[in-house]
Design a protein around this motif. Sequence first.
Motif, PDB file in Angstrom:
ATOM      1  N   VAL A 200      29.750  -6.200   8.618  1.00 50.73           N
ATOM      2  CA  VAL A 200      30.780  -6.476   9.617  1.00 50.73           C
ATOM      3  C   VAL A 200      30.247  -7.391  10.710  1.00 50.73           C
ATOM      4  O   VAL A 200      30.890  -8.379  11.093  1.00 50.73           O
ATOM      5  N   LEU A 201      29.070  -7.081  11.236  1.00 53.28           N
ATOM      6  CA  LEU A 201      28.531  -7.851  12.356  1.00 53.28           C
ATOM      7  C   LEU A 201      28.153  -9.268  11.948  1.00 53.28           C
ATOM      8  O   LEU A 201      28.316 -10.208  12.735  1.00 53.28           O
ATOM      9  N   VAL A 202      27.650  -9.439  10.732  1.00 45.04           N
ATOM     10  CA  VAL A 202      27.355 -10.793  10.264  1.00 45.04           C
ATOM     11  C   VAL A 202      28.650 -11.596  10.148  1.00 45.04           C
ATOM     12  O   VAL A 202      28.733 -12.744  10.600  1.00 45.04           O
ATOM     13  N   LYS A 203      29.682 -10.985   9.579  1.00 40.92           N
ATOM     14  CA  LYS A 203      30.959 -11.694   9.444  1.00 40.92           C
ATOM     15  C   LYS A 203      31.530 -12.085  10.800  1.00 40.92           C
ATOM     16  O   LYS A 203      32.009 -13.204  10.994  1.00 40.92           O
ATOM     17  N   GLU A 204      31.460 -11.166  11.759  1.00 45.46           N
ATOM     18  CA  GLU A 204      32.005 -11.463  13.081  1.00 45.46           C
ATOM     19  C   GLU A 204      31.140 -12.481  13.818  1.00 45.46           C
ATOM     20  O   GLU A 204      31.662 -13.354  14.522  1.00 45.46           O
ATOM     21  N   SER A 205      29.818 -12.384  13.677  1.00 49.71           N
ATOM     22  CA  SER A 205      28.916 -13.315  14.362  1.00 49.71           C
ATOM     23  C   SER A 205      29.140 -14.758  13.895  1.00 49.71           C
ATOM     24  O   SER A 205      28.979 -15.704  14.665  1.00 49.71           O
ATOM     25  N   TYR A 206      29.506 -14.908  12.617  1.00 49.01           N
ATOM     26  CA  TYR A 206      29.757 -16.243  12.068  1.00 49.01           C
ATOM     27  C   TYR A 206      31.243 -16.600  12.098  1.00 49.01           C
ATOM     28  O   TYR A 206      31.660 -17.532  11.399  1.00 49.01           O
ATOM     29  N   SER A 207      31.994 -15.850  12.900  1.00 50.32           N
ATOM     30  CA  SER A 207      33.435 -16.114  13.075  1.00 50.32           C
ATOM     31  C   SER A 207      34.171 -16.149  11.744  1.00 50.32           C
ATOM     32  O   SER A 207      35.125 -16.913  11.552  1.00 50.32           O
ATOM     33  N   ARG A 208      33.686 -15.339  10.787  1.00 48.99           N
ATOM     34  CA  ARG A 208      34.297 -15.223   9.467  1.00 48.99           C
ATOM     35  C   ARG A 208      34.368 -16.562   8.740  1.00 48.99           C
ATOM     36  O   ARG A 208      35.322 -16.861   8.016  1.00 48.99           O
ATOM     37  N   LYS A 209      33.323 -17.393   8.918  1.00 54.38           N
ATOM     38  CA  LYS A 209      33.225 -18.684   8.234  1.00 54.38           C
ATOM     39  C   LYS A 209      31.862 -18.797   7.576  1.00 54.38           C
ATOM     40  O   LYS A 209      30.846 -18.407   8.159  1.00 54.38           O
ATOM     41  N   CYS A 210      31.844 -19.357   6.360  1.00 56.96           N
ATOM     42  CA  CYS A 210      30.582 -19.572   5.660  1.00 56.96           C
ATOM     43  C   CYS A 210      29.656 -20.435   6.519  1.00 56.96           C
ATOM     44  O   CYS A 210      30.076 -21.463   7.075  1.00 56.96           O
ATOM     45  N   ALA A 211      28.400 -20.031   6.640  1.00 58.84           N
ATOM     46  CA  ALA A 211      27.442 -20.737   7.491  1.00 58.84           C
ATOM     47  C   ALA A 211      27.115 -22.130   6.969  1.00 58.84           C
ATOM     48  O   ALA A 211      26.624 -22.974   7.719  1.00 58.84           O
TER      49      ALA A 211
END
Length: 313
Positions: A200-211
């Motif tokens: 969840v935190l990774v998805k939110e930290s990246y604004s739900r966009k592939c890095a």
Amino acid sequence: MQLFVAVTDNDWFALHASKQSVDEVNFWRPSPEANFKVLQPGELLLFKLKSPNDSIAGGGFFTRFLQMPINMAWETFGEANGVRSLPEFRSRIARIRNVTMQVADNPNVGCIMLAEPFFWPKSEWIPRPPEFAVSNQVGKTFDSEEGAGRRIWDAICERLKRSPASLLDQDTATVAAIESNGFGKPQIVHPRLGQGLFRVLVKESYSRKCAITGERTLPVLEAAHIKPYSMVMRHEVSNGLLLRSDLHKLFDEGYLTVDPQDRRVVVSRRIKEEFENGKEYYRLEENVLREPTEPWARPSLENLEYHAYNVFR
């Protein structure tokens, strides 16, 4: 430090307490309009059981609040939602909302996500403080530095000091809370994350966009570990990247990496050599990594170096 004593469903608590260990929980709220702004990350939410138990029986360290579709909450946390199955989850929410919910319905649920949770045996429960009204069906905030909050904190701290060894390791929120003695804001020690919270935190930290690509189709986005979890044995956002599922696979197998210094994508010649293909991936070469805005969430240099020099080839 603020403490939030939350009225807690007895069945939700009993399921977690029956397990040998629990590393994360979703203390969900059934309303799709629910919000939660009482605590800062690292502060404590405490479980006050309903009658006839009527006692504080455990708690966890607040990490994040998000609205999530029921299906996604189940996929992310599973039994950490305090239910045995998705149908049971759906049924319980429908009963609380007093609505009829079809199998295909997927409304949002408020998710108060907690790390390093603890569930005490009945002999350790703290009686409901007189300041917490019997009629209160939601919860109450206490200041751990004074009055009733101080008394609650002292009782909690006494019990936290007897936590399992894993929670008393260096750099855990449990240790940070004990060392704070309840004063001031939480120390900047992020609670030890479970797998669901990491995702969840990774998805939110990246604004739900592939890095790498900026892809926003959530079902194909996955939280990847930069340095293998088997080596670090901790889920840390600074060791995560949000990647499209095919890129996640290639990253894990060393077919692509990120240059640790300039943070640009590097694609291995092996893709062409082994598969006689890969034009789509070579087009990504030199793309600049899309990093989180929060410094603590950005990929660490150490982790990127490990991947570039030990996994990529």
